[in-house]
Write an enzyme that holds these catalytic residues in place. Structure first.
Site, PDB file in Angstrom:
ATOM      1  N   LYS A 112     -38.976 -22.759  21.093  1.00  0.00           N
ATOM      2  CA  LYS A 112     -38.997 -21.535  21.907  1.00  0.00           C
ATOM      3  C   LYS A 112     -40.187 -21.609  22.841  1.00  0.00           C
ATOM      4  O   LYS A 112     -41.169 -22.294  22.538  1.00  0.00           O
ATOM      5  CB  LYS A 112     -39.132 -20.293  21.013  1.00  0.00           C
ATOM      6  CG  LYS A 112     -38.601 -19.022  21.634  1.00  0.00           C
ATOM      7  CD  LYS A 112     -37.090 -18.934  21.534  1.00  0.00           C
ATOM      8  CE  LYS A 112     -36.540 -17.670  22.127  1.00  0.00           C
ATOM      9  NZ  LYS A 112     -35.101 -17.529  21.809  1.00  0.00           N
TER      10      LYS A 112
HETATM   11  P1  NAD Z   1     -31.907  -9.188  28.564  1.00  0.00           P
HETATM   12  O1  NAD Z   1     -33.261  -9.178  29.178  1.00  0.00           O
HETATM   13  O2  NAD Z   1     -30.716  -9.555  29.372  1.00  0.00           O
HETATM   14  O3  NAD Z   1     -31.572  -7.754  27.898  1.00  0.00           O
HETATM   15  C1  NAD Z   1     -32.443  -7.044  27.077  1.00  0.00           C
HETATM   16  C2  NAD Z   1     -32.060  -5.578  27.179  1.00  0.00           C
HETATM   17  O4  NAD Z   1     -32.804  -4.830  26.207  1.00  0.00           O
HETATM   18  C3  NAD Z   1     -32.386  -4.941  28.538  1.00  0.00           C
HETATM   19  O5  NAD Z   1     -31.303  -4.093  28.899  1.00  0.00           O
HETATM   20  C4  NAD Z   1     -33.628  -4.116  28.263  1.00  0.00           C
HETATM   21  O6  NAD Z   1     -33.765  -2.997  29.136  1.00  0.00           O
HETATM   22  C5  NAD Z   1     -33.347  -3.677  26.850  1.00  0.00           C
HETATM   23  N1  NAD Z   1     -34.526  -3.259  26.101  1.00  0.00           N
HETATM   24  C6  NAD Z   1     -35.774  -3.760  26.108  1.00  0.00           C
HETATM   25  N2  NAD Z   1     -36.557  -3.053  25.273  1.00  0.00           N
HETATM   26  C7  NAD Z   1     -35.772  -2.099  24.729  1.00  0.00           C
HETATM   27  C8  NAD Z   1     -35.988  -1.061  23.797  1.00  0.00           C
HETATM   28  N3  NAD Z   1     -37.188  -0.860  23.256  1.00  0.00           N
HETATM   29  N4  NAD Z   1     -34.935  -0.277  23.448  1.00  0.00           N
HETATM   30  C9  NAD Z   1     -33.719  -0.477  24.010  1.00  0.00           C
HETATM   31  N5  NAD Z   1     -33.465  -1.415  24.899  1.00  0.00           N
HETATM   32  C10 NAD Z   1     -34.476  -2.221  25.248  1.00  0.00           C
HETATM   33  O7  NAD Z   1     -32.063 -10.133  27.282  1.00  0.00           O
HETATM   34  P2  NAD Z   1     -30.924 -10.834  26.419  1.00  0.00           P
HETATM   35  O8  NAD Z   1     -30.832 -12.239  26.849  1.00  0.00           O
HETATM   36  O9  NAD Z   1     -29.716  -9.954  26.364  1.00  0.00           O
HETATM   37  O10 NAD Z   1     -31.661 -10.848  24.997  1.00  0.00           O
HETATM   38  C11 NAD Z   1     -31.643  -9.707  24.129  1.00  0.00           C
HETATM   39  C12 NAD Z   1     -31.905 -10.198  22.716  1.00  0.00           C
HETATM   40  O11 NAD Z   1     -30.905 -11.158  22.378  1.00  0.00           O
HETATM   41  C13 NAD Z   1     -33.251 -10.892  22.503  1.00  0.00           C
HETATM   42  O12 NAD Z   1     -33.695 -10.621  21.196  1.00  0.00           O
HETATM   43  C14 NAD Z   1     -32.890 -12.355  22.643  1.00  0.00           C
HETATM   44  O13 NAD Z   1     -33.824 -13.201  21.990  1.00  0.00           O
HETATM   45  C15 NAD Z   1     -31.537 -12.353  21.956  1.00  0.00           C
HETATM   46  N6  NAD Z   1     -30.701 -13.492  22.281  1.00  0.00           N
HETATM   47  C16 NAD Z   1     -30.267 -13.724  23.556  1.00  0.00           C
HETATM   48  C17 NAD Z   1     -29.476 -14.842  23.804  1.00  0.00           C
HETATM   49  C18 NAD Z   1     -28.924 -15.126  25.175  1.00  0.00           C
HETATM   50  O14 NAD Z   1     -28.179 -16.110  25.298  1.00  0.00           O
HETATM   51  N7  NAD Z   1     -29.195 -14.329  26.176  1.00  0.00           N
HETATM   52  C19 NAD Z   1     -29.142 -15.718  22.760  1.00  0.00           C
HETATM   53  C20 NAD Z   1     -29.580 -15.437  21.483  1.00  0.00           C
HETATM   54  C21 NAD Z   1     -30.354 -14.314  21.249  1.00  0.00           C
END
Ligand code: NAD
Length: 422
Positions: A112
């Protein structure tokens, strides 16, 4: 890592991750020396990243790249841009990647990376300079056979394109397989953008089938309407679920009759947030998490459900689209309440599975159709869910402990077969 060492960690996600591994290791009777080895990151790189701001001043940012374990293949994991990122958090996230790749049985270790910054305060040109200089600094340890970054919170295909370009410049030829989550035009895979949300929904379908939940009657709440959360919500809506609440960092919205997600997405594109969407009532993050609903999808950040609010949760199934949204102590409470938690290392593995497909396609210069990607993803998610669910049933443990048991066994086997060079 010993109990004593663990208690020194200040990051709650790292503590939780170490504790989950200990729990599974105890159940398996894993050798204590091997457990210590598997708890430690292999390599942690901290870099300082100078960039020239648009106004001419020089600014220095901090960045990290951590490789947790590479016994099963090259290290793999996303890069996040976030003002609260710390080395300990990145270590925890890299460990989750090791376990995630192992549980869905793809030939990668875990990694990471992060840059400590608030990307909303940077111009596009500053973001590009920051990304390129960070790439130069971590080029020492990344590479298509060594460590392959991908998008995570606040990074996207454009950021991956800059990383690929900067890395390639140093070699004098294009190396698309150094990152995944690239734009399609540069060798990205069809279906990668939606893969995390889609994969998460495949596991929800499996969980629903086994618990007798009819998805056409089911209600859903999603915390975090970003990449993972909005895609998961949309596919659940397509399956006939009623998505009653969603939120982002600026607030939440509730409509018991079901939100029109197409309209919510249009509203968010226009205003930058779901908060204030007119056909719903406002909702706090705490209220969203404790809503009476069938399926709760935490898809924002870590540590959202802790000992403090676990008792209030009323969902029947929780699918962790985010990494580490439930702390280890909250996990026990949820298990005792009979809530089925699909753990992050399984529920959100769809992203890394399709990243693996992208890497394979790139290396072979042979690209698959969207249907082929989705079919392969479904197969991988369904069979991994089945293995975890069956082991949990046999061992009378949570899905999380079962997932860790499977992952630990695979990584331990690879480490043992390679032998430890001491
Ligand atoms: P992203 O930045 O696209 O979305 C994150 C969302 O969460 C945004 O809408 C943001 O406004 C919201 N957010 C932030 N803080 C918040 C809070 N306190 N309460 C409510 N909403 C809040 O990110 P993503 O890629 O969708 O990632 C989200 C999660 O999924 C992370 O934990 C990431 O590690 C995990 N993840 C993502 C992927 C991927 O392929 N994108 C893969 C595995 C895991």
């Amino acid at each position: 890592m010993s109990e004593e060492n663990r208690s020194q960690k200040s990051n709650p996600l790292l503590n939780s991750t170490l504790m989950q591994v200990e729990r599974a290791a105890a159940r398996m009777g894993l050798d204590p020396g091997m457990l210590k080895l598997l708890q430690e990151p292999k390599r942690c790189l901290t870099v300082s990243i100078p960039i020239r701001r648009d106004n001419g001043t020089l600014d220095i940012f901090q960045g990290f790249r951590v490789q947790h374990n590479v016994a099963r293949g090259p290290a793999k994991g996303g890069i996040r841009f976030h003002q609260d990122a710390t080395l300990e958090e990145v270590i925890a996230l890299s460990a989750l990647m090791t376990w995630k790749c192992a549980v869905v049985n793809i030939p990668y270790g875990g990694a990471k990376g992060a840059i400590v910054c608030n990307p909303k305060e940077l111009s596009l040109a500053e973001l590009e300079r920051l990304t390129r200089r960070y790439t130069m600094e971590i080029s020492l340890i990344i590479g298509p056979e060594k460590d392959i970054p991908a998008p995570d919170v606040n990074t996207n295909p454009q950021v991956m394109a800059w990383i690929m370009d900067t890395y390639s410049m140093q070699l004098g030829y294009s190396v698309p397989a150094v990152v995944t989550g690239k734009p399609i035009e540069l060798g990205g895979s069809l279906g990668r953008n939606e893969a995390t949300g889609r994969g998460c929904v495949y596991t929800i379908e499996e969980a629903a089938a086994r618990t007798g939940l009819d998805l056409k009657q089911a209600t859903v709440a999603v915390q975090g309407f970003g990449n993972a959360g909005s895609v998961a919500a949309t596919y659940l809506e397509d399956l006939g679920c009623r998505v009653i609440a969603v939120s982002d960092s600026r607030g939440g919205i509730l409509n018991e009759n079901g939100l029109n997600l197409t309209a919510v997405k249009e509203f968010k594109t226009r205003t930058g947030t779901v908060a204030g969407y007119p056909e719903a009532t406002p909702l706090t993050q705490e209220e969203l998490l404790s809503l009476a609903c069938d399926i709760l999808v935490p898809a924002a950040l870590e540590n959202q459900i802790t000992a403090a609010n676990a008792g209030d949760i009323r969902a029947k199934i929780i699918a962790e689209a985010a990494n580490g949204p439930i702390s280890a102590d909250a996990d026990e409470t949820l298990y005792e309440k009979g809530i089925l938690v699909i753990p992050d290392i399984l529920a959100n593995a769809g992203g890394v599975v399709v990243s693996y497909f992208e890497w394979v396609q790139g290396i072979q210069h042979f690209f698959w159709s969207q249907d082929e990607v989705n079919n392969q993803l479904r197969q991988r998610m369904v069979s991994s869910f089945r293995d975890v669910y069956e082991l949990a049933g046999r061992e009378h443990v949570s899905l999380r402990t079962a997932a860790y048991m499977i992952a630990l066994e695979r990584v331990e086997k690879a480490v043992s077969l390679r032998g430890i060079f001491v």
